[in-house]
Motif scaffolding. Structure first.
Motif, PDB file in Angstrom:
ATOM      1  N   ARG A   1       0.671  -1.597   0.102  1.00 35.31           N
ATOM      2  CA  ARG A   1       0.044  -0.178  -0.430  1.00 35.31           C
ATOM      3  C   ARG A   1       0.800   1.217  -0.010  1.00 35.31           C
ATOM      4  NH1 ARG A   1      -3.955  -0.574  -2.478  1.00 35.31           N
ATOM      5  NH2 ARG A   1      -3.821   1.689  -2.357  1.00 35.31           N
ATOM      6  N   SER A   2       1.924   0.854   0.571  1.00 34.64           N
ATOM      7  CA  SER A   2       2.467   2.154   0.594  1.00 34.64           C
ATOM      8  C   SER A   2       3.725   2.607  -0.547  1.00 34.64           C
ATOM      9  CB  SER A   2       3.839   2.854   1.974  1.00 34.64           C
ATOM     10  OG  SER A   2       4.811   3.463   1.861  1.00 34.64           O
ATOM     11  N   PRO A   3       3.720   3.048  -1.741  1.00 33.82           N
ATOM     12  CA  PRO A   3       4.753   3.113  -2.698  1.00 33.82           C
ATOM     13  C   PRO A   3       5.716   3.877  -2.691  1.00 33.82           C
ATOM     14  CG  PRO A   3       2.939   4.285  -3.585  1.00 33.82           C
ATOM     15  CD  PRO A   3       2.776   3.771  -2.118  1.00 33.82           C
ATOM     16  N   LYS A   4       6.001   4.333  -1.554  1.00 39.21           N
ATOM     17  CA  LYS A   4       7.744   4.718  -0.761  1.00 39.21           C
ATOM     18  C   LYS A   4       8.336   3.111  -0.100  1.00 39.21           C
ATOM     19  CE  LYS A   4       6.518   9.633   0.044  1.00 39.21           C
ATOM     20  NZ  LYS A   4       6.100  10.354   1.223  1.00 39.21           N
ATOM     21  N   VAL A   5       7.851   2.659   0.813  1.00 41.93           N
ATOM     22  CA  VAL A   5       7.971   1.770   0.946  1.00 41.93           C
ATOM     23  C   VAL A   5       8.725   0.214   0.220  1.00 41.93           C
ATOM     24  CG1 VAL A   5       7.421  -0.810   2.658  1.00 41.93           C
ATOM     25  CG2 VAL A   5       6.660   1.870   3.619  1.00 41.93           C
ATOM     26  N   ASP A   6       7.661   0.042  -0.569  1.00 41.65           N
ATOM     27  CA  ASP A   6       7.893  -0.964  -1.303  1.00 41.65           C
ATOM     28  C   ASP A   6       8.948   0.039  -2.324  1.00 41.65           C
ATOM     29  OD1 ASP A   6       6.364  -3.089  -3.143  1.00 41.65           O
ATOM     30  OD2 ASP A   6       6.186  -1.819  -4.474  1.00 41.65           O
ATOM     31  N   ALA A   7       9.594   0.734  -2.820  1.00 41.47           N
ATOM     32  CA  ALA A   7      10.282   0.935  -3.598  1.00 41.47           C
ATOM     33  C   ALA A   7      11.560   0.544  -3.106  1.00 41.47           C
ATOM     34  CB  ALA A   7      11.152   2.789  -3.713  1.00 41.47           C
ATOM     35  N   ILE A   8      11.866   0.590  -1.959  1.00 48.94           N
ATOM     36  CA  ILE A   8      13.048  -0.252  -1.115  1.00 48.94           C
ATOM     37  C   ILE A   8      13.196  -1.539  -0.733  1.00 48.94           C
ATOM     38  CG2 ILE A   8      14.032  -0.028   1.347  1.00 48.94           C
ATOM     39  CD1 ILE A   8      12.469   3.025   1.775  1.00 48.94           C
TER      40      ILE A   8
ATOM     41  N   PRO B   1      12.756  -4.506  -3.934  1.00 48.72           N
ATOM     42  CA  PRO B   1      14.083  -5.308  -4.577  1.00 48.72           C
ATOM     43  C   PRO B   1      14.584  -6.094  -3.774  1.00 48.72           C
ATOM     44  CG  PRO B   1      14.067  -2.627  -4.775  1.00 48.72           C
ATOM     45  CD  PRO B   1      13.395  -2.749  -3.974  1.00 48.72           C
ATOM     46  N   MET B   2      14.229  -6.526  -2.568  1.00 49.75           N
ATOM     47  CA  MET B   2      14.855  -6.932  -1.290  1.00 49.75           C
ATOM     48  C   MET B   2      14.630  -8.372  -1.444  1.00 49.75           C
ATOM     49  SD  MET B   2      15.791  -4.254   1.352  1.00 49.75           S
ATOM     50  CE  MET B   2      15.089  -5.311   3.181  1.00 49.75           C
ATOM     51  N   ILE B   3      13.198  -7.880  -1.812  1.00 47.59           N
ATOM     52  CA  ILE B   3      11.907  -9.258  -1.833  1.00 47.59           C
ATOM     53  C   ILE B   3      12.235  -9.487  -3.206  1.00 47.59           C
ATOM     54  CG2 ILE B   3       9.769 -10.281  -1.611  1.00 47.59           C
ATOM     55  CD1 ILE B   3       8.532  -7.696  -0.475  1.00 47.59           C
ATOM     56  N   PHE B   4      12.536  -9.471  -4.259  1.00 44.95           N
ATOM     57  CA  PHE B   4      12.982  -9.988  -5.853  1.00 44.95           C
ATOM     58  C   PHE B   4      14.313 -10.470  -5.249  1.00 44.95           C
ATOM     59  CE2 PHE B   4      10.470  -6.769  -7.454  1.00 44.95           C
ATOM     60  CZ  PHE B   4       8.936  -7.268  -7.654  1.00 44.95           C
ATOM     61  N   LEU B   5      15.083 -10.184  -5.153  1.00 43.16           N
ATOM     62  CA  LEU B   5      16.606 -10.561  -4.453  1.00 43.16           C
ATOM     63  C   LEU B   5      15.798 -12.108  -3.941  1.00 43.16           C
ATOM     64  CD1 LEU B   5      18.977  -8.009  -3.798  1.00 43.16           C
ATOM     65  CD2 LEU B   5      18.945  -9.834  -5.456  1.00 43.16           C
TER      66      LEU B   5
END
Ligand SMILES: Nc1ncnc2c1ncn2[C@@H]1O[C@H](COP(=O)(O)OP(=O)(O)OP(=O)(O)O)[C@@H](O)[C@H]1O
Ligand SMILES: [Mg+2]
Lengths: 251, 262
Positions: free
Chosen positions: A83-90, A93-97
């Motif tokens: 729900r938070s684009p700002k948190v998602d931006a950080i 990538p961590m999740i995808f890695l």
């Protein structure tokens, strides 16, 4: 009630078919390592209370604890990230890695750090469930239609009220699906971790029977493990039907 | 006193790549209890205008005043109805209708009474415990209206509320909207793509220019709300007039077709 009967009837019929297939297969293979269902089932009932139930209880507690802990942390976290684009931006990538890394490879590390008891098993399964729920919850939260959020916000809802009335219920069906799917992985990893270390749990029981060349006992353990999976899956399905009643109103 | 005053409003979206000027230099006044319709080419900022009035989108510049107060966020008695009705599928009909009251901390017993009344009024009484998924399109729309009525809204903002409905249901609900307005006399801003709907439900019809939206023309429509207005020659005249203005604004232009034809 009728639906229940049909459901139980379905399980009964499927069991008959599976047992018949098993019987045929064991006759075709003709090896000691693949006994038929009759000796396996008779051992299952003979050893049910003395051996299987205590081991199954420990296994069940490990897997249930892991799933509860994993979901309890991952679901809110995933929803917040989504729900938070700002948190998602950080976070994204961590999740995808980390998501594609097979978490079982950490079992040796966990064994060293946490000993050979319940802890490393619970930690490992929790880790796996955590990631599956995290990714699902994030995606579900991102997919919520803007109009639902806008109309609730137009009523004066705070961020927290939007979460409670829109984000959480909208994502629940997806989270339940992910939980049900992860029961399969969870039990597989449970088996693996119990065979590697410790002397409790169905995984240990199965591998122990195997090393004693007690194949029908081994299969009794396998049946118990399968039942554990079925019970978990059915429980989740039941809980979902209760919690997400509205999904039955939609075609 | 005017219920809504918009002066030199500008709204810009900072999109993924570039900024989009949705509205620029829009001036509009809506009288207390006046129903207006807003019409204009697709993408000209009609929805944005409603969201700004509802306090959900920030204005970049200009003044936005509702009931004498500048809009800074959602306001207690402003109700917004979106195209897909904004209902929550996981809540029952009565819970959906009560949501505005619940969010505002109205006690349960009072909530129940108000919601039962609103549902009854819109003919949804016997569906109180159903889920929105079990309702027809027209009933969902009425539920969205019930939610607005339960809030005792004095400003009703509607974004193409009837466009998802079939022609018969739409006409039925247009009559219902008119009926409710005649009883309550609330201020209403209706965004629509339908010329007939605009003339049927708007005392004035505001025509917006292509993006960035500003007011291109206002069609006075004093006959609105009279009995049988739909059948009068005056109604037809207004529709023709409005269609001509829209054509002049390029609302019917289809650039992709025009290009392929040449
Ligand atoms: N959330 C958003 N982010 C970025 N741009 C947006 C956003 N919402 C709308 N826009 C842009 O702003 C402009 C106006 O949009 P708006 O939805 O207000 O138009 P509209 O008049 O309601 O269109 P329609 O008649 O098709 O509903 C459009 O060009 C659109 O692309
Ligand atoms: Mg729009």
């Amino acid at each position: 009630m009728n639906a229940w009967l049909r459901r139980i009837g379905g399980y009964f019929f499927a069991s008959i078919v599976l047992l018949a297939g098993w019987q045929l297969l064991s006759m075709a293979v003709g090896s000691q390592a693949l006994p038929g269902p009759v000796p396996a089932l008779s051992d299952f009932f003979r050893l049910f209370f003395s051996d299987l139930l205590p081991h199954a209880g420990i296994s069940a507690w490990r897997v249930v604890a892991s799933m509860v802990i994993g979901a309890a942390i991952a679901a809110p976290l995933g929803l917040a990230i989504g729900r938070s684009p700002k948190v998602d931006a950080i976070a994204a990538p961590m999740i995808f890695l980390t998501y594609p890394v097979p978490k079982v490879v950490f079992l040796p590390v966990l064994l060293v750090l946490l000993g050979i008891g319940n802890l490393p098993k619970i930690a490992l399964i929790t880790l796996i469930v955590f990631f599956q729920i995290l990714v699902t919850a994030r995606d579900a939260a991102r997919g919520i239609p803007a109009s639902a959020v806008l109309s609730v916000r137009s009523l004066g809802a705070t961020r927290w009220q939007v979460f409670r009335h829109v984000v959480v219920p909208a994502s629940l069906p997806d989270i339940f699906t992910a939980l049900r799917i992860s029961t399969g992985t969870a039990i597989a990893v449970l088996f693996f971790s119990e065979t590697v270390a410790g002397s409790e749990g169905l995984g240990y029981y199965i591998i122990d029977a195997w090393s004693r060349i007690a194949y029908s006992e081994m299969f009794a353990g396998i049946i118990a493990m399968a039942l554990l999976g079925v019970v978990l899956y059915e429980f989740l399905e039941l809980a979902e039907g209760r919690v997400c009643r509205w999904t039955r109103a939609e075609r | 006193m005017s219920a809504v005053a918009i002066r030199d409003l500008a709204v810009t979206y900072t999109g993924v790549g570039r900024a989009v000027h949705a509205i620029a230099g829009l001036d509009l006044e809506v009288g207390d209890g006046e129903p207006i319709a807003v019409i204009g080419p697709s993408g000209c900022g009609k929805s944005t205008l409603l969201l700004a009035l509802a306090g959900l989108v920030r204005a970049d510049s200009g003044e936005l005043i509702v009931a004498g107060e500048p809009v800074v966020g959602p306001r207690r008695r402003t109700a917004l109805i979106l195209q897909d009705f904004g209902l929550l599928p996981w809540k029952t009909v009565s819970h959906n209708a009560a949501l505005g009251l619940e969010v505002r901390g109205v006690p349960v017993s009072e909530r129940r009474r108000i919601v039962a009344e609103a549902l009854e009024r819109l003919g949804l009484g016997e569906f109180a415990e159903a889920y929105p998924g079990e309702l027809s399109g027209g009933m969902r729309q009425r539920l969205a209206l019930a939610r607005a009525l339960a809030l005792d809204a004095d400003l009703l903002l509607m974004d193409e509320p009837l466009s998802a409905l079939d022609a018969l249901t739409r006409e039925d609900l247009q009559n219902l909207l008119l009926e409710i307005w005649r009883q309550r006399r609330h201020t209403s801003v209706l965004v629509t793509h339908s010329i007939e709907e605009a003339v049927f439900l708007g005392r004035r019809v505001v025509v917006l220019s292509p993006r960035p939206g500003r007011v291109a023309a206002i069609v006075e429509n004093p006959g609105m709300g009279e009995d049988g207005y739909r059948e009068t020659p005056e109604f037809l005249e207004r529709c023709v007039e409005l269609r001509r203005i829209l054509a002049a604004e390029g609302a019917f232009a289809q650039p992709s077709l025009a290009r392929s034809a040449s």
